[in-house]
Design a protein around this motif. Sequence first.
Motif, PDB file in Angstrom:
ATOM      1  N   LYS A 117     -41.338  79.696  -0.431  1.00 29.44           N
ATOM      2  CA  LYS A 117     -40.341  79.811   0.627  1.00 29.44           C
ATOM      3  C   LYS A 117     -40.281  78.547   1.486  1.00 29.44           C
ATOM      4  CE  LYS A 117     -39.480  82.769   4.552  1.00 29.44           C
ATOM      5  NZ  LYS A 117     -40.159  83.715   5.442  1.00 29.44           N
ATOM      6  N   ALA A 118     -41.418  77.916   1.652  1.00 29.85           N
ATOM      7  CA  ALA A 118     -41.454  76.683   2.436  1.00 29.85           C
ATOM      8  C   ALA A 118     -40.917  75.497   1.627  1.00 29.85           C
ATOM      9  CB  ALA A 118     -42.890  76.409   2.876  1.00 29.85           C
ATOM     10  N   LYS A 119     -41.126  75.532   0.335  1.00 31.32           N
ATOM     11  CA  LYS A 119     -40.896  74.357  -0.496  1.00 31.32           C
ATOM     12  C   LYS A 119     -39.507  74.275  -1.116  1.00 31.32           C
ATOM     13  CE  LYS A 119     -44.513  73.813  -3.133  1.00 31.32           C
ATOM     14  NZ  LYS A 119     -45.387  73.935  -4.349  1.00 31.32           N
ATOM     15  N   TRP A 120     -38.981  75.407  -1.626  1.00 31.80           N
ATOM     16  CA  TRP A 120     -37.825  75.328  -2.516  1.00 31.80           C
ATOM     17  C   TRP A 120     -36.453  75.339  -1.859  1.00 31.80           C
ATOM     18  CZ3 TRP A 120     -37.913  73.068  -6.946  1.00 31.80           C
ATOM     19  CH2 TRP A 120     -39.149  72.926  -7.577  1.00 31.80           C
ATOM     20  N   PRO A 121     -36.227  76.042  -0.738  1.00 28.77           N
ATOM     21  CA  PRO A 121     -34.865  75.995  -0.171  1.00 28.77           C
ATOM     22  C   PRO A 121     -34.350  74.569   0.081  1.00 28.77           C
ATOM     23  CG  PRO A 121     -36.018  77.877   0.705  1.00 28.77           C
ATOM     24  CD  PRO A 121     -37.034  77.084  -0.092  1.00 28.77           C
ATOM     25  N   PRO A 122     -35.153  73.656   0.651  1.00 32.68           N
ATOM     26  CA  PRO A 122     -34.619  72.283   0.803  1.00 32.68           C
ATOM     27  C   PRO A 122     -34.349  71.587  -0.540  1.00 32.68           C
ATOM     28  CG  PRO A 122     -36.731  72.546   1.978  1.00 32.68           C
ATOM     29  CD  PRO A 122     -36.471  73.819   1.280  1.00 32.68           C
ATOM     30  N   LEU A 123     -35.219  71.808  -1.514  1.00 28.15           N
ATOM     31  CA  LEU A 123     -34.997  71.171  -2.826  1.00 28.15           C
ATOM     32  C   LEU A 123     -33.748  71.730  -3.501  1.00 28.15           C
ATOM     33  CD1 LEU A 123     -38.693  70.978  -4.100  1.00 28.15           C
ATOM     34  CD2 LEU A 123     -37.158  69.035  -3.726  1.00 28.15           C
ATOM     35  N   ARG A 124     -33.472  73.001  -3.235  1.00 29.74           N
ATOM     36  CA  ARG A 124     -32.282  73.625  -3.827  1.00 29.74           C
ATOM     37  C   ARG A 124     -30.984  73.058  -3.260  1.00 29.74           C
ATOM     38  NH1 ARG A 124     -34.202  79.749  -4.721  1.00 29.74           N
ATOM     39  NH2 ARG A 124     -34.061  79.763  -7.005  1.00 29.74           N
ATOM     40  N   GLU A 125     -31.049  72.541  -2.033  1.00 31.36           N
ATOM     41  CA  GLU A 125     -29.827  71.919  -1.498  1.00 31.36           C
ATOM     42  C   GLU A 125     -29.464  70.696  -2.315  1.00 31.36           C
ATOM     43  OE1 GLU A 125     -30.060  71.269   2.718  1.00 31.36           O
ATOM     44  OE2 GLU A 125     -30.547  73.384   3.056  1.00 31.36           O
ATOM     45  N   GLN A 126     -30.488  70.016  -2.766  1.00 28.23           N
ATOM     46  CA  GLN A 126     -30.280  68.808  -3.579  1.00 28.23           C
ATOM     47  C   GLN A 126     -30.008  69.150  -5.050  1.00 28.23           C
ATOM     48  OE1 GLN A 126     -33.607  66.233  -2.768  1.00 28.23           O
ATOM     49  NE2 GLN A 126     -32.698  64.562  -3.953  1.00 28.23           N
ATOM     50  N   PHE A 127     -30.670  70.204  -5.529  1.00 30.20           N
ATOM     51  CA  PHE A 127     -30.556  70.597  -6.950  1.00 30.20           C
ATOM     52  C   PHE A 127     -30.215  72.089  -7.007  1.00 30.20           C
ATOM     53  CE2 PHE A 127     -33.667  67.155  -6.607  1.00 30.20           C
ATOM     54  CZ  PHE A 127     -33.204  66.237  -7.538  1.00 30.20           C
ATOM     55  N   PRO A 128     -28.939  72.450  -6.842  1.00 32.43           N
ATOM     56  CA  PRO A 128     -28.565  73.862  -6.692  1.00 32.43           C
ATOM     57  C   PRO A 128     -28.833  74.715  -7.932  1.00 32.43           C
ATOM     58  CG  PRO A 128     -26.718  72.397  -6.166  1.00 32.43           C
ATOM     59  CD  PRO A 128     -27.790  71.537  -6.722  1.00 32.43           C
ATOM     60  N   ASP A 129     -28.968  74.093  -9.084  1.00 30.50           N
ATOM     61  CA  ASP A 129     -29.138  74.890 -10.308  1.00 30.50           C
ATOM     62  C   ASP A 129     -30.603  75.124 -10.670  1.00 30.50           C
ATOM     63  OD1 ASP A 129     -29.326  72.176 -10.726  1.00 30.50           O
ATOM     64  OD2 ASP A 129     -28.415  72.224 -12.710  1.00 30.50           O
ATOM     65  N   ILE A 130     -31.501  74.944  -9.718  1.00 25.97           N
ATOM     66  CA  ILE A 130     -32.917  75.244  -9.971  1.00 25.97           C
ATOM     67  C   ILE A 130     -33.098  76.716 -10.315  1.00 25.97           C
ATOM     68  CG2 ILE A 130     -35.063  75.645  -8.677  1.00 25.97           C
ATOM     69  CD1 ILE A 130     -34.515  72.859  -7.372  1.00 25.97           C
ATOM     70  N   GLU A 131     -33.932  76.982 -11.326  1.00 23.83           N
ATOM     71  CA  GLU A 131     -34.272  78.363 -11.697  1.00 23.83           C
ATOM     72  C   GLU A 131     -35.739  78.571 -11.339  1.00 23.83           C
ATOM     73  OE1 GLU A 131     -32.848  79.950 -15.590  1.00 23.83           O
ATOM     74  OE2 GLU A 131     -34.976  80.374 -15.907  1.00 23.83           O
ATOM     75  N   LEU A 132     -35.976  79.424 -10.332  1.00 27.84           N
ATOM     76  CA  LEU A 132     -37.324  79.578  -9.784  1.00 27.84           C
ATOM     77  C   LEU A 132     -37.975  80.875 -10.272  1.00 27.84           C
ATOM     78  CD1 LEU A 132     -39.436  78.401  -7.816  1.00 27.84           C
ATOM     79  CD2 LEU A 132     -38.172  79.457  -5.942  1.00 27.84           C
TER      80      LEU A 132
END
Length: 224
Positions: free
Chosen positions: A66-81
Amino acid sequence: MEMHSRTAKNLAEVLQKIATAAVSAGRTEADVQLIAVTKTFDATDILPVLEAGHRVVGENRVQEAKAKWPPLREQFPDIELHLIGPLQSNKVREAVQLFNVIHTVDRPKIAEALAAEMTRAGCQLRLYVQVNTGGEAQKAGIAPSEAVAFVDRCRSEFGLNIEGLMCIPPFDEAPDAHFAMLARLAEEAGVQKLSMGMSGDYETAICFGATCVRVGSAIFGIRA
Ligand SMILES: *Cc1c(COP(=O)(O)O)cnc(C)c1O
């Protein structure tokens, strides 16, 4: 070698080994998905993998993800977590918001909580049932003898989309018998996917039918 180019090189090597193992097993590269396990690593460590075009990643803790991925998803919206670690009832809401796939459904209470939360949120995550193939007291997962009935119940009683089974073999045993057991249980339960294999044994897992492998240290290095 500089840390980042090493990570990208490791990723390329792992993908190559996955392809080779798949072909040796009479399968194709496309049959096996790599989940890059990013637990304990921060955005700086992870970026080379995302910049190389890889989008499928796994974390074992809801709070860390929760701390790590929301900001990265703004840059890479198609991340599959993917959530590959144990899920507690009080984290189900956050898990459903964050993750695309959960590998660790292992008891009725969690199955029921996931069903209720996904109905509330109007979404359906892809799910795996974790099986404790080694019967280890300290490890999560449903007992092998209960796995098939539990998958049935997840589907019929809770309406869950169970796509496969997941296991983590005992650390101190050859994994082969565990991978074989998971494949047999999946066939009995009528699920197609097998989440098995980590840095030390992913090629063996592919030999036994793994459809996704969860690889961390072989890509990012030893965890602190
Ligand atoms: C950490 C972890 C992995 C990756 O382990 P490595 O040995 O670093 O590849 C795979 N699966 C689960 C469930 C994990 O917690």
